[in-house]
Structure formats: structure tokens, C-alpha cells
Design a protein around this motif. Structure first.
Motif, PDB file in Angstrom:
ATOM      1  N   SER A 262      51.896 -13.423  78.132  1.00  0.00           N
ATOM      2  CA  SER A 262      52.970 -14.357  78.123  1.00  0.00           C
ATOM      3  C   SER A 262      52.872 -15.067  76.774  1.00  0.00           C
ATOM      4  O   SER A 262      54.218 -15.735  76.476  1.00  0.00           O
ATOM      5  N   VAL A 263      51.934 -15.245  75.816  1.00  0.00           N
ATOM      6  CA  VAL A 263      52.164 -15.835  74.500  1.00  0.00           C
ATOM      7  C   VAL A 263      51.774 -14.870  73.291  1.00  0.00           C
ATOM      8  O   VAL A 263      52.629 -14.602  72.352  1.00  0.00           O
ATOM      9  N   GLU A 264      50.680 -14.231  73.358  1.00  0.00           N
ATOM     10  CA  GLU A 264      50.188 -13.414  72.069  1.00  0.00           C
ATOM     11  C   GLU A 264      50.931 -12.336  71.713  1.00  0.00           C
ATOM     12  O   GLU A 264      51.389 -12.300  70.732  1.00  0.00           O
ATOM     13  N   ARG A 265      51.091 -11.566  72.744  1.00  0.00           N
ATOM     14  CA  ARG A 265      51.965 -10.295  72.552  1.00  0.00           C
ATOM     15  C   ARG A 265      53.182 -10.671  72.196  1.00  0.00           C
ATOM     16  O   ARG A 265      53.632 -10.004  71.193  1.00  0.00           O
ATOM     17  N   PRO A 266      54.073 -11.513  72.839  1.00  0.00           N
ATOM     18  CA  PRO A 266      55.485 -11.864  72.261  1.00  0.00           C
ATOM     19  C   PRO A 266      55.478 -12.429  70.578  1.00  0.00           C
ATOM     20  O   PRO A 266      56.327 -11.998  69.876  1.00  0.00           O
ATOM     21  N   LEU A 267      54.431 -13.301  70.352  1.00  0.00           N
ATOM     22  CA  LEU A 267      54.253 -13.666  69.077  1.00  0.00           C
ATOM     23  C   LEU A 267      54.186 -12.258  68.062  1.00  0.00           C
ATOM     24  O   LEU A 267      54.700 -12.335  67.266  1.00  0.00           O
ATOM     25  N   ALA A 268      53.176 -11.676  68.484  1.00  0.00           N
ATOM     26  CA  ALA A 268      53.054 -10.486  67.613  1.00  0.00           C
ATOM     27  C   ALA A 268      54.059  -9.416  67.379  1.00  0.00           C
ATOM     28  O   ALA A 268      54.308  -8.895  66.552  1.00  0.00           O
ATOM     29  N   LEU A 269      54.788  -9.520  68.510  1.00  0.00           N
ATOM     30  CA  LEU A 269      56.311  -8.573  68.525  1.00  0.00           C
ATOM     31  C   LEU A 269      57.239  -8.964  67.705  1.00  0.00           C
ATOM     32  O   LEU A 269      57.746  -8.301  66.875  1.00  0.00           O
ATOM     33  N   GLY A 270      57.382 -10.318  67.602  1.00  0.00           N
ATOM     34  CA  GLY A 270      58.434 -10.857  66.791  1.00  0.00           C
ATOM     35  C   GLY A 270      57.896 -10.890  65.373  1.00  0.00           C
ATOM     36  O   GLY A 270      58.704 -10.547  64.564  1.00  0.00           O
ATOM     37  N   ALA A 271      56.638 -11.087  65.132  1.00  0.00           N
ATOM     38  CA  ALA A 271      56.107 -10.890  63.720  1.00  0.00           C
ATOM     39  C   ALA A 271      56.178  -9.511  63.344  1.00  0.00           C
ATOM     40  O   ALA A 271      56.676  -9.483  62.140  1.00  0.00           O
ATOM     41  N   ALA A 272      55.909  -8.628  64.048  1.00  0.00           N
ATOM     42  CA  ALA A 272      55.989  -7.123  63.554  1.00  0.00           C
ATOM     43  C   ALA A 272      57.456  -6.895  63.244  1.00  0.00           C
ATOM     44  O   ALA A 272      57.710  -6.143  62.328  1.00  0.00           O
ATOM     45  N   LEU A 273      58.557  -7.205  64.309  1.00  0.00           N
ATOM     46  CA  LEU A 273      59.990  -7.061  63.734  1.00  0.00           C
ATOM     47  C   LEU A 273      60.238  -7.647  62.475  1.00  0.00           C
ATOM     48  O   LEU A 273      60.969  -6.967  61.681  1.00  0.00           O
ATOM     49  N   ALA A 274      60.026  -8.881  62.130  1.00  0.00           N
ATOM     50  CA  ALA A 274      60.187  -9.374  60.834  1.00  0.00           C
ATOM     51  C   ALA A 274      59.376  -8.915  59.639  1.00  0.00           C
ATOM     52  O   ALA A 274      59.607  -8.956  58.530  1.00  0.00           O
ATOM     53  N   GLY A 275      58.385  -7.828  60.012  1.00  0.00           N
ATOM     54  CA  GLY A 275      57.667  -7.303  58.823  1.00  0.00           C
ATOM     55  C   GLY A 275      56.579  -8.021  58.355  1.00  0.00           C
ATOM     56  O   GLY A 275      56.389  -7.983  57.093  1.00  0.00           O
ATOM     57  N   ALA A 276      55.803  -9.254  59.151  1.00  0.00           N
ATOM     58  CA  ALA A 276      54.833  -9.905  58.513  1.00  0.00           C
ATOM     59  C   ALA A 276      53.459  -9.475  58.282  1.00  0.00           C
ATOM     60  O   ALA A 276      53.350  -8.184  58.649  1.00  0.00           O
ATOM     61  N   ASP A 277      52.876  -9.927  57.224  1.00  0.00           N
ATOM     62  CA  ASP A 277      51.666  -9.258  56.947  1.00  0.00           C
ATOM     63  C   ASP A 277      50.588  -9.337  57.907  1.00  0.00           C
ATOM     64  O   ASP A 277      50.601 -10.184  58.921  1.00  0.00           O
ATOM     65  N   GLY A 278      49.277  -8.824  57.468  1.00  0.00           N
ATOM     66  CA  GLY A 278      48.602  -8.882  58.764  1.00  0.00           C
ATOM     67  C   GLY A 278      47.880 -10.130  58.945  1.00  0.00           C
ATOM     68  O   GLY A 278      47.363 -10.499  60.049  1.00  0.00           O
ATOM     69  N   ARG A 279      47.653 -10.979  57.903  1.00  0.00           N
ATOM     70  CA  ARG A 279      46.857 -11.988  57.990  1.00  0.00           C
ATOM     71  C   ARG A 279      47.774 -13.052  58.703  1.00  0.00           C
ATOM     72  O   ARG A 279      47.131 -14.014  59.679  1.00  0.00           O
ATOM     73  N   THR A 280      49.174 -13.055  58.550  1.00  0.00           N
ATOM     74  CA  THR A 280      49.868 -14.029  59.303  1.00  0.00           C
ATOM     75  C   THR A 280      50.069 -13.685  60.862  1.00  0.00           C
ATOM     76  O   THR A 280      49.979 -14.322  61.717  1.00  0.00           O
ATOM     77  N   ILE A 281      49.902 -12.429  60.997  1.00  0.00           N
ATOM     78  CA  ILE A 281      49.893 -11.897  62.374  1.00  0.00           C
ATOM     79  C   ILE A 281      48.548 -12.271  63.213  1.00  0.00           C
ATOM     80  O   ILE A 281      48.569 -12.586  64.455  1.00  0.00           O
ATOM     81  N   ARG A 282      47.576 -12.062  62.460  1.00  0.00           N
ATOM     82  CA  ARG A 282      46.374 -12.432  62.800  1.00  0.00           C
ATOM     83  C   ARG A 282      46.028 -13.986  63.440  1.00  0.00           C
ATOM     84  O   ARG A 282      45.793 -14.496  64.435  1.00  0.00           O
ATOM     85  N   ALA A 283      46.857 -14.781  62.500  1.00  0.00           N
ATOM     86  CA  ALA A 283      47.005 -16.380  62.834  1.00  0.00           C
ATOM     87  C   ALA A 283      47.581 -16.642  64.017  1.00  0.00           C
ATOM     88  O   ALA A 283      47.260 -17.495  64.756  1.00  0.00           O
TER      89      ALA A 283
END
Length: 521
Positions: A262-283
Motif C-alpha cells: 500500500s505504501v512502501e512499494r509504490p514509493l519505491a516504484l515512483g523513485a525508481a522511475l525517476a532514477g533516484a539514488d539508493g540512499r533516497t530510495i532507502r529513506a
């Protein structure tokens, strides 16, 4: 279920954990900016090689649910046309029901999280925006699968204030078959409808043109998310069967079934689409997991204490089904610790009673309040939400998109279905219960199975890939450490031990579970 891979990807077979590893060459952000100019030469697109229609992100910002709905309309129109060409009866009886159910969805919260995560992480070009909308539409179809199957497994007849899909099919054939056969057919048709929604959601993701790095990241996240949902649902059903009242197991099932999806994976999917770095995705994942747990705990409370006119379903469904929720497990533990036999008698008699009356449900509500379980869960929701927002704050630049995303996270655990007084008055025949089992704050029964000082719900299944940057000093709820000056582009600075950006793989976005959490079991 395995993630779809780009045919020309030179990397080795994917690991079982979703590592966001960029291939050698330019960084994800540089490649994202150059997608359009490159003409898709390095994209992992659909089999037919179609390109995404460009989308203006600023226009979508005005009404994200409407934009996702528009994409859904296009996707479903195409799928319904294919279904009709295959067989008219199949299209009319099954495929159209899937389409109607999906189009009549709720607030599109998961797809909004994808969108605003993408925007907050710097996604601004048309192709990235179009991909985010398609992934959001795929999530809505996946939600259809989950809800339709869930209603069959739970025997629920209402969904969103209307007959559940299996009940609707049963009613359609109620005059032409015996009730038992019509009911069985309705359930079988609903299973097929959920399968169809799952297939369509996978199609949408697989047919979304993405560069190779992003395709690998998104499809691995998508694959893990589907497996996590199934695992969580299985644990939920197994807990019902065995009558489990283990608090850690209840939290484990809630994390897998709801918090991640419901929350964590949608956030990670959006960040991955934007090309975010690993530390941002972890946060973002640390924030999303805690907020997601708060969201599920709130849903558990709303099921018992919520207004049915707002929830769209009968109250007390979890109680009648005997679901192993954290709320119930906590009430049992508190009653046992206090030697409160009247409360335990009520819980033993009512949990799993499919024919539980409104008066009986009132008795359960009284027990949940008097044992302090309800207040303890409310406090836990507040702690988890606060911790989640601490992880979020500072991980992204202060932009309007970041503020919008934070607002969604802050609202996730707010009750959407509370009745004016929050609890119905107990019926005259209610069984009296004993005195409250101590104060509603954390106590011995709140940290079961020998875990002293740390409530498992406060650190919900921490990602096994979390490192010092996630929880400095090992303390939960502390925002990732990063240089303020490095956040100009929305990315936290690499740690002192990190390799250069071009070769640095992002730490695993682990499936729910940590060594510490497992040890408590």
C-alpha cells in the motif's frame, strides 16, 4: 512469478532481492533526461515497439487521480476490445465486471504515491510521467485482483457499498441454478476475474517502455510486491485457521499484506522511475514501511469501530472471520496478563463467529476499549506515523511535490471511517468485563515473547538492507544522514564507504523481515 527482463540486458540473472543496479555508462538521472533525444534506442519497450505518448507533468499535478483514470480507461478499452474479439460472453460477463470494478475504485492512493514519489525525486520529462501513470494504472488493476480475491476468501458480500463481485455474479445466476451452485459459480468466476485483473496489470507494466536500468528496477520491485501480497494473505488465512494470537505474527502478516503493497512499494516504484539514488530510495522505503504499518493498524480499528456508511462494508468483519489482527492479539495478551476472565470469555466466544450479532460485536468493542488495546493501537499508529515522517523529512529537496507526497503519507493513517462517538454503546445484554488491564501505554504484554523495551510494531519488519544511513546508531525513527548541500538534485549524498555513483548498486529493498524481528518470534 518472475520479473520481465529486457531482452538486451547484459547483466547477469537478477538476484532474489530487488537491487537497483544501473548498467555501466551514464547515471540514471542523465539517461532519464536524454531518453527523448535518444529516440528510445536503449529502451525495454513493449513487444510491438510502441512508444509512450508524451505527458505534461505539470498538467497531471492538477488532478492525479483523473489522469490515472484516463490511462485506465484507455488500457481497459483495449483489453475489452480484445476480450470481445475472443468471446462475447466472456467479455460481457467477466471482463466488463473487472473493468467496472477497477474504474469505480477509490481515491487512487497507491497510484498517487507513485506519481508524487516520481515527481519529488526529480521526474519531470514527459516519458517518465507517462510511465508513472501507467504503473499507477497497473497498481489499480492489481488492487482489483487483491480485493476480488480477498472478498471470496473472506466470504464478504459487500465492497464499496455494493455487492462484491462474486455476490454480483451469484445474483445474476440465482434464478437459473440452485443457490449452492450459483454461489459456487460466483466464487469461481471471481477467482478468474482476479486472475484477469492480475494478468492485465502485468501486461501494463511489461508494455511500458523504459530504459534498461529502470526496467530492471521497476520489474523486480513489481515481482517482489506480488509475491509479498500472496505471502501476507496466506499468513492471514493461516492465522485464522489456527487461531493465532501472536502479536509478532500479526504484524508480520500486516507488513507483507498491506504495508509494503500500500505504501512502501509504490514509493519505491515512483523513485525508481525517476532514477533516484539508493540512499533516497532507502529513506523513502523506511518511511513507507512505517506509515504503511500505521495505515493497516488504522484499517483494523476502522473495521471494528468505523461507520459502515463510510467503510462501505459491514462492521466487525475481522472479528467474525477470526482474523489474527494485532488489535485482537493485543487485547488477548492484556486480558491474560490481568487475569481478566470475563474479557477472555467474550473474545473466545466471539472471534470467528460468522453469525455474531450486533450486540455481540458491542461486547467485543467494550473489551477492546476496557483492556486498553484500542488506546494502545492508537498510540502505536501515532508513533509509527511520526517515525515514518522522520525518515521522510530531509531525504528530498523542499519542493511542492515533496510537500504533496508528505501530505499523502501524513494522511494515510488518519481514520476515514470513524463514527461520531467512535464506538457504539454496548447493548443491554452485553457481558460485563473486568477492569482495564493497566494503562494503554506499552507494558509487558506489549512486548511479547521476551523482547524487552522494543515493541515490534515500532520497528515494523525493518528492511534487512538497512544500514547506518537508514538508522544511525541503530535507533529507529532517525532520518537518514546526508549532507544538506548534496540535495540540490533531490539525492542524498553518498556515505564515506559508498563506491562512485556510476558503479554503486543501491542496497536491497528487502522483502519484509529483519533478523531482530524474526528473533522475537
Amino acid at each position: 512469478m518472475r520479473p520481465t527482463q529486457a531482452k538486451d540486458h547484459p547483466a547477469a540473472a537478477p538476484s532474489p532481492l530487488p537491487r537497483l543496479v544501473a548498467p555501466s555508462g551514464s547515471s540514471p538521472r542523465r539517461r532519464r533526461a536524454g531518453r527523448a533525444a535518444a529516440g528510445g534506442a536503449h529502451s525495454a519497450g513493449p513487444p510491438r515497439g510502441a512508444a509512450l505518448r508524451q505527458v505534461e507533468p505539470v498538467a497531471v499535478d492538477e488532478d492525479v487521480p483523473a489522469a490515472v483514470g484516463h490511462v485506465l480507461d484507455q488500457v481497459l478499452a483495449d483489453r475489452l476490445a480484445r476480450a470481445g474479439a475472443l468471446d462475447a460472453l466472456f467479455a460481457g460477463e467477466l471482463a466488463e465486471r473487472v473493468a467496472r470494478f477497477t474504474q469505480a475504485g477509490g481515491k487512487r492512493t497507491r497510484s498517487q504515491l507513485v506519481w508524487w514519489s516520481m515527481r519529488a525525486c526529480g521526474g519531470s520529462d514527459g516519458s517518465t510521467a507517462a510511465a508513472a501513470l501507467r504503473v499507477g494504472a497497473a497498481l489499480e488493476l492489481l488492487q482489483t485482483c487483491a480485493l476480488v480475491h480477498d472478498d471470496v476468501m473472506d466470504g464478504a458480500t459487500l465492497r464499496r457499498g455494493r455487492p462484491a463481485l462474486h455476490a454480483d455474479v451469484q445474483g445474476r445466476y440465482g434464478d437459473t441454478a440452485a443457490p449452492a451452485r450459483a454461489a459456487r459459480f460466483g466464487e469461481a468466476a471471481a477467482i478468474l476475474a482476479g486472475d484477469l485483473a492480475l494478468a492485465w496489470s502485468d501486461d501494463v507494466v511489461a508494455e511500458t517502455p523504459l530504459d534498461r536500468w529502470t526496467a530492471t528496477a521497476v520489474r523486480r520491485l513489481w515481482s517482489d510486491m506480488r509475491t509479498e501480497m500472496v505471502a501476507g494473505q496466506f499468513l492471514d488465512l493461516q492465522g485464522q485457521l489456527t487461531g493465532s494470537r501472536s502479536q509478532p505474527r500479526a504484524l508480520r502478516a500486516a507488513c507483507l499484506k498491506s504495508a509494503l503493497y500500500s505504501v512502501e512499494r509504490p514509493l519505491a516504484l515512483g523513485a525508481a522511475l525517476a532514477g533516484a539514488d539508493g540512499r533516497t530510495i532507502r529513506a523513502l522505503c523506511a518511511a513507507g514501511r512505517r506509515v504503511g504499518m500505521a495505515f493497516q493498524l488504522r484499517d483494523d480499528l476502522d473495521d471494528v469501530f468505523g461507520d459502515p456508511e463510510r467503510t462501505g462494508k459491514s462492521p466487525g468483519g475481522d472479528i467474525r472471520e477470526g482474523k489474527p489482527t494485532y488489535l485482537v492479539a493485543l487485547a488477548v495478551a492484556r486480558a491474560e496478563a490481568a487475569g481478566d476472565r470475563p474479557a477472555l470469555t467474550v473474545l473466545e466466544r466471539t472471534l470467528g463467529d460468522e453469525n455474531l450479532s450486533p450486540a455481540g460485536l458491542d461486547e467485543v468493542r467494550e473489551v477492546l476499549v476496557r483492556t486498553g488495546a484500542r488506546a494502545a493501537v492508537e498510540s502505536k499508529i501515532d508513533r509509527l506515523s511520526t517515525q515514518g515522517l522522520r525518515h521522510f523529512d530531509g531525504a528530498l529537496p523542499a519542493t511542492e511535490a515533496t510537500a504533496r507526497l508528505r501530505g499523502l503519507l501524513a494522511a494515510a493513517a488518519v481514520s476515514r471511517a470513524a463514527s461520531p462517538d467512535g464506538c457504539r454503546t454496548a447493548s443491554p445484554g452485553a457481558v460485563p468485563v473486568g477492569a482495564p488491564a493497566g494503562p494503554p501505554g506499552a507494558g509487558a504484554v506489549d512486548t511479547p515473547e521476551g523482547s524487552s523495551g522494543t515493541d515490534p510494531a515500532d520497528t515494523p519488519e525493518s528492511p534487512s538492507g538497512a544500514g547506518p544511513a537508514d538508522t544511525p546508531g541503530g535507533s529507529p525513527g532517525v532520518a537518514p544522514a546526508a549532507s544538506r548541500a548534496s540535495r540540490v538534485s533531490g539525492a542524498a549524498s553518498p556515505g564515506p564507504d559508498d563506491p562512485p555513483a556510476r558503479s554503486r548498486p543501491a542496497p536491497a529493498l528487502a522483502p519484509a523481515g529483519s533478523v531482530a524481528a524474526e528473533a522475537r518470534r
